[in-house]
Design a protein around this motif. Structure first.
Motif, PDB file in Angstrom:
ATOM      1  N   GLY A  85     -28.754 -20.310   1.342  1.00 13.29           N
ATOM      2  CA  GLY A  85     -28.365 -20.748   2.613  1.00 13.29           C
ATOM      3  C   GLY A  85     -27.062 -21.705   2.705  1.00 13.29           C
ATOM      4  O   GLY A  85     -26.492 -22.083   3.785  1.00 13.29           O
ATOM      5  N   ALA A  86     -26.235 -21.704   1.260  1.00 11.30           N
ATOM      6  CA  ALA A  86     -24.994 -22.508   1.260  1.00 11.30           C
ATOM      7  C   ALA A  86     -23.984 -21.674   1.772  1.00 11.30           C
ATOM      8  O   ALA A  86     -24.046 -20.450   2.165  1.00 11.30           O
ATOM      9  CB  ALA A  86     -24.848 -22.969  -0.239  1.00 11.30           C
ATOM     10  N   ARG A  87     -22.926 -22.357   2.500  1.00 12.81           N
ATOM     11  CA  ARG A  87     -21.430 -21.750   2.880  1.00 12.81           C
ATOM     12  C   ARG A  87     -20.720 -21.645   1.538  1.00 12.81           C
ATOM     13  O   ARG A  87     -20.582 -22.859   0.898  1.00 12.81           O
ATOM     14  CB  ARG A  87     -20.968 -22.726   3.514  1.00 12.81           C
ATOM     15  CG  ARG A  87     -20.211 -21.977   4.819  1.00 12.81           C
ATOM     16  CD  ARG A  87     -20.001 -22.607   5.942  1.00 12.81           C
ATOM     17  NE  ARG A  87     -19.477 -24.049   5.875  1.00 12.81           N
ATOM     18  CZ  ARG A  87     -18.116 -24.324   5.750  1.00 12.81           C
ATOM     19  NH1 ARG A  87     -17.110 -23.232   5.690  1.00 12.81           N
ATOM     20  NH2 ARG A  87     -17.808 -25.520   5.707  1.00 12.81           N
ATOM     21  N   VAL A  88     -20.131 -20.627   1.324  1.00 12.67           N
ATOM     22  CA  VAL A  88     -19.332 -20.556   0.004  1.00 12.67           C
ATOM     23  C   VAL A  88     -17.883 -19.871   0.197  1.00 12.67           C
ATOM     24  O   VAL A  88     -17.647 -19.138   1.071  1.00 12.67           O
ATOM     25  CB  VAL A  88     -19.903 -19.343  -1.093  1.00 12.67           C
ATOM     26  CG1 VAL A  88     -19.289 -19.564  -2.254  1.00 12.67           C
ATOM     27  CG2 VAL A  88     -21.446 -19.716  -1.304  1.00 12.67           C
ATOM     28  N   THR A  89     -16.912 -20.772  -0.397  1.00 15.59           N
ATOM     29  CA  THR A  89     -15.689 -20.143  -0.458  1.00 15.59           C
ATOM     30  C   THR A  89     -15.157 -20.207  -1.680  1.00 15.59           C
ATOM     31  O   THR A  89     -15.220 -20.938  -2.593  1.00 15.59           O
ATOM     32  CB  THR A  89     -14.680 -21.295   0.346  1.00 15.59           C
ATOM     33  OG1 THR A  89     -15.215 -21.595   1.711  1.00 15.59           O
ATOM     34  CG2 THR A  89     -13.255 -20.659   0.383  1.00 15.59           C
ATOM     35  N   VAL A  90     -14.618 -18.869  -2.042  1.00 12.99           N
ATOM     36  CA  VAL A  90     -13.983 -18.717  -3.629  1.00 12.99           C
ATOM     37  C   VAL A  90     -12.672 -18.595  -3.382  1.00 12.99           C
ATOM     38  O   VAL A  90     -11.851 -18.135  -2.363  1.00 12.99           O
ATOM     39  CB  VAL A  90     -14.633 -17.261  -3.875  1.00 12.99           C
ATOM     40  CG1 VAL A  90     -15.907 -17.303  -4.025  1.00 12.99           C
ATOM     41  CG2 VAL A  90     -14.127 -15.823  -3.233  1.00 12.99           C
ATOM     42  N   VAL A  91     -12.075 -19.265  -4.442  1.00  7.86           N
ATOM     43  CA  VAL A  91     -10.608 -19.215  -4.429  1.00  7.86           C
ATOM     44  C   VAL A  91      -9.962 -18.867  -5.825  1.00  7.86           C
ATOM     45  O   VAL A  91     -10.422 -19.279  -6.855  1.00  7.86           O
ATOM     46  CB  VAL A  91     -10.049 -20.937  -4.236  1.00  7.86           C
ATOM     47  CG1 VAL A  91      -8.420 -20.844  -4.026  1.00  7.86           C
ATOM     48  CG2 VAL A  91     -10.660 -21.250  -2.918  1.00  7.86           C
ATOM     49  N   ALA A  92      -8.841 -18.154  -5.804  1.00  7.50           N
ATOM     50  CA  ALA A  92      -8.187 -17.501  -6.923  1.00  7.50           C
ATOM     51  C   ALA A  92      -6.923 -17.060  -6.802  1.00  7.50           C
ATOM     52  O   ALA A  92      -6.573 -16.610  -5.703  1.00  7.50           O
ATOM     53  CB  ALA A  92      -9.318 -16.242  -7.420  1.00  7.50           C
ATOM     54  N   PRO A  93      -6.196 -16.981  -7.933  1.00  7.98           N
ATOM     55  CA  PRO A  93      -4.739 -16.271  -7.508  1.00  7.98           C
ATOM     56  C   PRO A  93      -5.069 -14.804  -7.287  1.00  7.98           C
ATOM     57  O   PRO A  93      -5.995 -14.440  -7.853  1.00  7.98           O
ATOM     58  CB  PRO A  93      -4.006 -16.627  -8.850  1.00  7.98           C
ATOM     59  CG  PRO A  93      -4.927 -17.024  -9.884  1.00  7.98           C
ATOM     60  CD  PRO A  93      -6.283 -17.457  -8.897  1.00  7.98           C
ATOM     61  N   PRO A  94      -4.253 -14.167  -6.537  1.00  8.88           N
ATOM     62  CA  PRO A  94      -4.245 -12.783  -6.261  1.00  8.88           C
ATOM     63  C   PRO A  94      -4.659 -12.081  -7.565  1.00  8.88           C
ATOM     64  O   PRO A  94      -5.396 -10.916  -7.428  1.00  8.88           O
ATOM     65  CB  PRO A  94      -3.019 -12.534  -5.501  1.00  8.88           C
ATOM     66  CG  PRO A  94      -2.463 -13.325  -5.237  1.00  8.88           C
ATOM     67  CD  PRO A  94      -2.947 -14.795  -6.088  1.00  8.88           C
ATOM     68  N   THR A  95      -4.118 -12.396  -8.900  1.00  7.03           N
ATOM     69  CA  THR A  95      -4.267 -11.482  -9.906  1.00  7.03           C
ATOM     70  C   THR A  95      -5.569 -11.683 -10.337  1.00  7.03           C
ATOM     71  O   THR A  95      -6.018 -10.945 -11.487  1.00  7.03           O
ATOM     72  CB  THR A  95      -3.393 -12.109 -11.040  1.00  7.03           C
ATOM     73  OG1 THR A  95      -3.177 -13.384 -11.062  1.00  7.03           O
ATOM     74  CG2 THR A  95      -1.861 -11.387 -10.901  1.00  7.03           C
TER      75      THR A  95
ATOM     76  N   GLY B 108     -20.944 -12.266   3.349  1.00  5.42           N
ATOM     77  CA  GLY B 108     -20.791 -13.569   4.550  1.00  5.42           C
ATOM     78  C   GLY B 108     -20.346 -14.736   3.435  1.00  5.42           C
ATOM     79  O   GLY B 108     -20.854 -15.979   3.682  1.00  5.42           O
ATOM     80  N   PHE B 109     -19.273 -14.770   2.636  1.00  3.24           N
ATOM     81  CA  PHE B 109     -18.472 -15.714   2.003  1.00  3.24           C
ATOM     82  C   PHE B 109     -17.091 -15.661   2.054  1.00  3.24           C
ATOM     83  O   PHE B 109     -16.560 -14.591   2.546  1.00  3.24           O
ATOM     84  CB  PHE B 109     -18.891 -15.965   0.659  1.00  3.24           C
ATOM     85  CG  PHE B 109     -18.539 -14.841  -0.657  1.00  3.24           C
ATOM     86  CD1 PHE B 109     -17.258 -14.893  -1.303  1.00  3.24           C
ATOM     87  CD2 PHE B 109     -19.398 -13.790  -0.513  1.00  3.24           C
ATOM     88  CE1 PHE B 109     -17.093 -13.876  -1.873  1.00  3.24           C
ATOM     89  CE2 PHE B 109     -19.071 -12.882  -1.568  1.00  3.24           C
ATOM     90  CZ  PHE B 109     -17.856 -12.634  -1.854  1.00  3.24           C
ATOM     91  N   ALA B 110     -16.393 -16.804   2.237  1.00  3.87           N
ATOM     92  CA  ALA B 110     -14.925 -16.698   2.695  1.00  3.87           C
ATOM     93  C   ALA B 110     -14.084 -16.635   1.213  1.00  3.87           C
ATOM     94  O   ALA B 110     -14.671 -16.981   0.022  1.00  3.87           O
ATOM     95  CB  ALA B 110     -14.636 -17.905   3.289  1.00  3.87           C
ATOM     96  N   THR B 111     -13.073 -16.074   1.202  1.00  5.24           N
ATOM     97  CA  THR B 111     -11.867 -16.108   0.014  1.00  5.24           C
ATOM     98  C   THR B 111     -10.560 -16.689   0.576  1.00  5.24           C
ATOM     99  O   THR B 111     -10.364 -16.586   1.638  1.00  5.24           O
ATOM    100  CB  THR B 111     -11.607 -14.518  -0.274  1.00  5.24           C
ATOM    101  OG1 THR B 111     -11.216 -13.936   0.655  1.00  5.24           O
ATOM    102  CG2 THR B 111     -13.040 -14.004  -0.654  1.00  5.24           C
ATOM    103  N   SER B 112     -10.014 -17.172  -0.419  1.00  4.91           N
ATOM    104  CA  SER B 112      -8.721 -17.836  -0.159  1.00  4.91           C
ATOM    105  C   SER B 112      -7.984 -17.721  -1.481  1.00  4.91           C
ATOM    106  O   SER B 112      -8.386 -17.646  -2.593  1.00  4.91           O
ATOM    107  CB  SER B 112      -8.777 -19.124   0.368  1.00  4.91           C
ATOM    108  OG  SER B 112      -7.502 -19.643   0.345  1.00  4.91           O
ATOM    109  N   TRP B 113      -6.466 -17.592  -1.432  1.00  4.22           N
ATOM    110  CA  TRP B 113      -5.441 -17.635  -2.474  1.00  4.22           C
ATOM    111  C   TRP B 113      -4.931 -18.974  -2.634  1.00  4.22           C
ATOM    112  O   TRP B 113      -4.226 -19.405  -3.559  1.00  4.22           O
ATOM    113  CB  TRP B 113      -4.536 -16.658  -2.388  1.00  4.22           C
ATOM    114  CG  TRP B 113      -4.650 -15.081  -2.192  1.00  4.22           C
ATOM    115  CD1 TRP B 113      -5.921 -14.513  -2.861  1.00  4.22           C
ATOM    116  CD2 TRP B 113      -3.948 -14.122  -1.918  1.00  4.22           C
ATOM    117  NE1 TRP B 113      -5.950 -13.252  -2.615  1.00  4.22           N
ATOM    118  CE2 TRP B 113      -4.820 -12.748  -2.285  1.00  4.22           C
ATOM    119  CE3 TRP B 113      -2.749 -14.007  -1.265  1.00  4.22           C
ATOM    120  CZ2 TRP B 113      -4.254 -11.607  -1.762  1.00  4.22           C
ATOM    121  CZ3 TRP B 113      -2.379 -12.645  -0.846  1.00  4.22           C
ATOM    122  CH2 TRP B 113      -2.950 -11.362  -1.296  1.00  4.22           C
ATOM    123  N   ASP B 114      -5.231 -19.958  -1.713  1.00  5.29           N
ATOM    124  CA  ASP B 114      -4.348 -21.102  -1.434  1.00  5.29           C
ATOM    125  C   ASP B 114      -5.560 -22.248  -1.540  1.00  5.29           C
ATOM    126  O   ASP B 114      -6.451 -22.676  -0.593  1.00  5.29           O
ATOM    127  CB  ASP B 114      -3.893 -21.067   0.005  1.00  5.29           C
ATOM    128  CG  ASP B 114      -2.629 -21.976   0.129  1.00  5.29           C
ATOM    129  OD1 ASP B 114      -2.353 -22.743  -0.895  1.00  5.29           O
ATOM    130  OD2 ASP B 114      -2.046 -22.076   1.102  1.00  5.29           O
TER     131      ASP B 114
END
Ligand code: ASP
Length: 338
Positions: A179-189, A203-209
């Motif tokens: 039940g955790a909220r997860v955001t994953v972050v990585a450079p586009p490559t 249902g998790f978020a992604t970001s490059w920033d």
């Protein structure tokens, strides 16, 4: 729970909670002078590591030994694999010795799933290529729950080399299961292909920033824990980022970023599965900070692997039927300690 542990998706929320609860009683054992219970006496476990490992291999070995199982370690070098024996022949050879479990680390994604089709014993995935590492996700969940309590709604940010990370894949599954909220972050490559559809489905978020996520800006919201992933140079065939310095500037947990995190939440946790590239994805100031639970993760690794072995192997036979048997009582533990 199935007979094998190949993917974090094999585990329901009830399975994960059962394992973590058992791990907690196993963790008590770790603090005793005599660390031995008879739970798996007569069981044989082979740890077959086709890839290098410090933490995972030694903790599986310790876990088996503390539960009185006979544990044997094999590696590609020093076994017939180095003479060209196929994975199938090796797996079937070991299985013919009537072992109870095969703990496997392999550089090919899907190798453990494949082996499970060939053998009668239980198969536990200790990391297969870039696919999964379910016991790592369990020990991370154990570490997080010890500090944060129930993970429902807690925000965990996973940062780094997602493309090559089995730790990330298993963690997303287990964290979402809890039940955790997860955001994953990585450079586009280093963002895996197909992550858009996967993140939408699960249902998790992604970001490059990284910075807006760590600052909790906008829809990101406050951060409870940050998990930094190792840059896996040994799996990289090309240049995924211009220079190490640029990677650190964009995606490293630097001292400044740690200060930002702490200013917003003084109880924020910093995790890393190890081995750490200090100065690349994580600054020493962050790795050794009061927020770091890196060594707690290592310590949890033994308890969680004991719990997994217990759920798969203890009981009347080596099948899942035993997976819901009660954990060893304190009395049994104390008896063994004397
Ligand atoms: N030790 C973990 C693994 O085997 C993480 C890493 O190596 O980066 O996947």
């Amino acid at each position: 729970m199935t007979r094998h542990l190949i993917s974090s998706a094999d585990l329901t929320r009830a399975d994960v909670e059962d394992i973590l609860e058992t791990a907690s009683s196993m963790h008590d054992l770790q603090r005793r002078e005599v660390k031995k219970v008879p739970t798996l006496r007569g069981r044989t476990i082979i740890n077959f590591f086709f890839e290098d490992s410090t933490r995972t291999r030694s903790s599986f070995e310790i876990a088996g030994k503390w539960m009185s199982a006979d544990t044997i370690n094999l590696s590609a070098k020093g076994s017939s694999t180095s003479k060209g024996e196929s994975l199938r022949d090796t797996a079937m050879t070991v299985d013919a010795m009537a072992v109870d479990a095969l703990v496997i680390r392999h550089n090919a994604s899907g190798a453990c799933h494949q082996v499970a089709q060939w053998v009668r014993c239980s198969v536990i995935n200790a990391g297969d290529g870039t696919h999964e590492h379910p016991t790592q996700a369990l020990l991370d969940a154990y570490t997080l729950r010890t500090r944060l309590g129930d993970l429902d709604g807690k925000h965990v940010v996973i940062v780094g080399d997602l493309t090559h990370s089995r730790v990330f894949r298993s963690n997303v599954i287990t964290l979402k299961t809890l039940g955790a909220r997860v955001t994953v972050v990585a450079p586009p490559t280093l963002m895996p292909s197909g992550i858009g559809a996967w993140s939408e489905a699960d249902g998790f978020a992604t970001s490059w920033d990284l910075d807006p996520v760590l600052e909790g800006r906008g829809e990101h919201g406050p951060v409870d824990a940050v998990m930094m992933l190792r840059v896996q140079r040994e799996r990289m065939s090309g240049g995924f980022f211009p220079t190490a310095r640029e990677y650190t500037v964009g995606y490293g947990l630097t001292r400044d970023r740690l200060e930002t995190l702490v200013a917003r939440n003084r109880d924020v946790l910093v995790l890393h599965p190890g081995p750490m590239n200090r100065g690349l994805e994580i600054a020493p100031e962050a790795a050794d900070s009061a927020q770091s639970v890196v060594l707690d993760q290592v310590s949890a690794g033994v308890a969680v692997r004991m719990a997994v072995l217990y759920h798969l192997l203890a009981g009347d036979d080596s099948s899942v039927a035993s997976s819901h048997a009660p954990p060893p009582t304190h009395a049994a533990t104390e008896g063994a300690a004397r």
